[in-house]
Design an enzyme around this catalytic site. Structure first.
Site, PDB file in Angstrom:
ATOM      1  N   ARG A 104      19.835 -19.646 -10.153  1.00 21.14           N
ATOM      2  CA  ARG A 104      20.183 -20.998  -9.670  1.00 21.14           C
ATOM      3  C   ARG A 104      19.604 -21.979 -10.683  1.00 21.14           C
ATOM      4  O   ARG A 104      18.392 -22.006 -10.911  1.00 21.14           O
ATOM      5  CB  ARG A 104      19.596 -21.254  -8.283  1.00 21.14           C
ATOM      6  CG  ARG A 104      19.729 -22.711  -7.862  1.00 21.14           C
ATOM      7  CD  ARG A 104      19.445 -22.951  -6.404  1.00 21.14           C
ATOM      8  NE  ARG A 104      20.564 -22.524  -5.591  1.00 21.14           N
ATOM      9  CZ  ARG A 104      20.769 -22.903  -4.322  1.00 21.14           C
ATOM     10  NH1 ARG A 104      19.913 -23.710  -3.736  1.00 21.14           N
ATOM     11  NH2 ARG A 104      21.817 -22.477  -3.643  1.00 21.14           N
ATOM     12  N   GLN A 134      28.682 -19.558  -2.248  1.00 21.26           N
ATOM     13  CA  GLN A 134      28.906 -20.283  -0.994  1.00 21.26           C
ATOM     14  C   GLN A 134      30.375 -20.233  -0.599  1.00 21.26           C
ATOM     15  O   GLN A 134      30.719 -20.018   0.563  1.00 21.26           O
ATOM     16  CB  GLN A 134      28.448 -21.742  -1.130  1.00 21.26           C
ATOM     17  CG  GLN A 134      28.646 -22.533   0.135  1.00 21.26           C
ATOM     18  CD  GLN A 134      27.751 -22.083   1.279  1.00 21.26           C
ATOM     19  OE1 GLN A 134      26.550 -21.969   1.110  1.00 21.26           O
ATOM     20  NE2 GLN A 134      28.332 -21.805   2.445  1.00 21.26           N
ATOM     21  N   ASP A 219      30.144 -31.990   1.862  1.00 23.40           N
ATOM     22  CA  ASP A 219      28.855 -31.601   1.287  1.00 23.40           C
ATOM     23  C   ASP A 219      28.040 -32.881   1.126  1.00 23.40           C
ATOM     24  O   ASP A 219      28.590 -33.993   1.238  1.00 23.40           O
ATOM     25  CB  ASP A 219      29.106 -30.911  -0.081  1.00 23.40           C
ATOM     26  CG  ASP A 219      27.848 -30.324  -0.701  1.00 23.40           C
ATOM     27  OD1 ASP A 219      26.815 -30.232  -0.007  1.00 23.40           O
ATOM     28  OD2 ASP A 219      27.896 -29.957  -1.900  1.00 23.40           O
ATOM     29  N   CYS A 259      28.201 -26.491   3.489  1.00 25.68           N
ATOM     30  CA  CYS A 259      27.369 -25.427   2.918  1.00 25.68           C
ATOM     31  C   CYS A 259      25.915 -25.515   3.375  1.00 25.68           C
ATOM     32  O   CYS A 259      25.197 -24.533   3.322  1.00 25.68           O
ATOM     33  CB  CYS A 259      27.457 -25.452   1.399  1.00 25.68           C
ATOM     34  SG  CYS A 259      26.855 -26.972   0.653  1.00 25.68           S
ATOM     35  N   ARG A 287      26.600 -15.832   4.342  1.00 28.07           N
ATOM     36  CA  ARG A 287      26.047 -15.706   2.987  1.00 28.07           C
ATOM     37  C   ARG A 287      25.470 -14.295   2.806  1.00 28.07           C
ATOM     38  O   ARG A 287      25.611 -13.687   1.752  1.00 28.07           O
ATOM     39  CB  ARG A 287      24.950 -16.756   2.748  1.00 28.07           C
ATOM     40  CG  ARG A 287      25.441 -18.200   2.728  1.00 28.07           C
ATOM     41  CD  ARG A 287      26.306 -18.500   1.513  1.00 28.07           C
ATOM     42  NE  ARG A 287      25.642 -18.257   0.257  1.00 28.07           N
ATOM     43  CZ  ARG A 287      24.834 -19.115  -0.358  1.00 28.07           C
ATOM     44  NH1 ARG A 287      24.612 -20.295   0.166  1.00 28.07           N
ATOM     45  NH2 ARG A 287      24.269 -18.821  -1.531  1.00 28.07           N
TER      46      ARG A 287
HETATM   47  N1  NVA Z   1      26.124 -29.785  -3.813  1.00 28.35           N
HETATM   48  C1  NVA Z   1      24.871 -29.325  -3.288  1.00 28.35           C
HETATM   49  C2  NVA Z   1      25.004 -27.961  -2.703  1.00 28.35           C
HETATM   50  C3  NVA Z   1      23.735 -27.428  -2.073  1.00 28.35           C
HETATM   51  C4  NVA Z   1      23.861 -26.042  -1.553  1.00 28.35           C
HETATM   52  C5  NVA Z   1      23.837 -29.326  -4.392  1.00 28.35           C
HETATM   53  O1  NVA Z   1      24.154 -28.945  -5.514  1.00 28.35           O
HETATM   54  O2  NVA Z   1      22.698 -29.734  -4.137  1.00 28.35           O
HETATM   55  N1   CP Z   2      24.078 -23.622   0.846  1.00 30.15           N
HETATM   56  C1   CP Z   2      23.070 -23.230   0.070  1.00 30.15           C
HETATM   57  O1   CP Z   2      23.251 -22.729  -1.039  1.00 30.15           O
HETATM   58  O2   CP Z   2      21.845 -23.418   0.629  1.00 30.15           O
HETATM   59  P1   CP Z   2      20.430 -23.283  -0.085  1.00 30.15           P
HETATM   60  O3   CP Z   2      20.305 -24.447  -1.041  1.00 30.15           O
HETATM   61  O4   CP Z   2      19.432 -23.369   1.031  1.00 30.15           O
HETATM   62  O5   CP Z   2      20.357 -21.982  -0.810  1.00 30.15           O
END
Ligand code: NVA
Ligand code: CP
Length: 299
Positions: A104, A134, A219, A259, A287
């Site tokens: 991530r 997701q 979102d 999400c 998930r």
């Molecule tokens: N668009 C959001 C998704 C979080 C799961 C982000 O990138 O923070």
């Molecule tokens: N939706 C999602 O990816 O959640 P987290 O940021 O908690 O992993």
């Protein structure tokens, strides 16, 4: 054997994506009956998190353990990544020790660089540009509740962000219509839109986008890394909130997804996210199952 990565949904063919969704549904059912198929004994998954996470971390760690393997959590703060060790070198080293890596991060290019130097599968656990894991879970949820998504209509309201980009890819691969309502200033990536132009419509009018939609998705307005723009974004996206009025324009029995984490009173009202059309808890739970099926596929 060529190593397979999962950096975007485009890394899978339609047949593979459908197979993973089917397998996820099977594995979920098996788990409900108390059967855990530890089909990937001893496999090790390293998980590098440069941003916060609840769902992604817990679901991947649980998934690899249920498959008979083990997960290792890594962050820049407590690894050499935070002290400037090149990504390429980390990729080479982890390739010698573990079987798969989930990352991530911020720039999607980092994932691409990493994967070029990795001898093991690399999974995108969210980048600034995409969140394919997701949308995999979202598609599993849609199939379970409403059947095949082919020919259906999905409305996306709000930011043309990483989630929206993965929805654009999903529309193209799984053959559904995606209607995106977003401000002109926050449209999704133009090239991605061009490539999916037969499946995607973009409007600034949320009412137009949700009309007859089978699924309404939104979102947060400020994603991770955009916290300092939160106030300004709240003004820009003000008219894109998913509320009961908006949901009433969607198809009869339309469902709502997010999400998570969500901000009640901003992109969605409490009435909608905690209401009867919302499937967000099932979506979050999926998930685990969809990523377990993905790990089984990649390993
Ligand atoms: N668009 C959001 C998704 C979080 C799961 C982000 O990138 O923070
Ligand atoms: N939706 C999602 O990816 O959640 P987290 O940021 O908690 O992993």
């Amino acid at each position: 054997m060529n190593v397979r990565h999962f950096l975007t949904l485009n890394d899978l063919s339609r047949a593979e994506l459908l197979e993973i969704i089917k397998r996820a549904i099977e594995m979920k059912e098996a788990l409900k009956q108390g059967k855990i198929e530890a089909s990937r004994q001893g496999k090790i998954l390293a998980m590098i998190f440069e941003k916060s996470s609840t769902r992604t971390r817990v679901s991947f760690e649980t998934a690899i353990v249920q498959l008979g393997g083990h997960g290792i959590f890594m962050s820049p703060d407590d690894s050499q990544l935070g002290r400037g060790e090149p990504l390429e070198d980390t990729a080479r080293v982890l390739s010698k020790m573990v079987d798969c890596v989930m990352i991530r991060t911020f720039e999607h290019e980092k994932l691409m660089t990493y994967s070029k130097h990795s001898e093991i599968p690399v999974i995108n656990g969210l980048s600034d540009s995409y969140h394919p894991c997701q949308v995999l879970a979202d598609m599993q949820t849609f199939f379970e509740i409403k059947g095949d998504v082919r020919g259906k209509t999905v409305a996306w309201l709000g930011d043309g962000n990483n989630m929206c980009h993965s929805y654009i890819n999903a529309a193209r691969i799984l053959d559904f219509t995606l209607k995106i309502a977003c401000p002109e200033s926050h449209k999704p990536n133009a090239q991605l839109l061009d490539e999916a132009s037969s499946f995607v419509e973009v409007t600034q009018d949320p009412e137009l986008a949700v009309k007859d939609a089978d699924l309404v998705v939104t979102d947060v307005w400020a994603s991770m890394g955009q916290e300092q723009e939160s106030e300004q974004r709240a003004k820009i996206f003000n008219t894109y909130q998913v509320n009961s009025e908006i949901m009433s324009l969607a198809a009869n029995k339309a469902i709502f997804m997010h999400c998570l984490p969500a901000h009640r009173g901003e992109e969605v009202t409490a009435e909608v996210i905690d209401g009867p059309q919302s499937v967000v808890w099932e979506e979050a739970g999926n998930r685990l199952h969809s990523q377990k099926a993905l790990l089984e596929f990649l390993l």
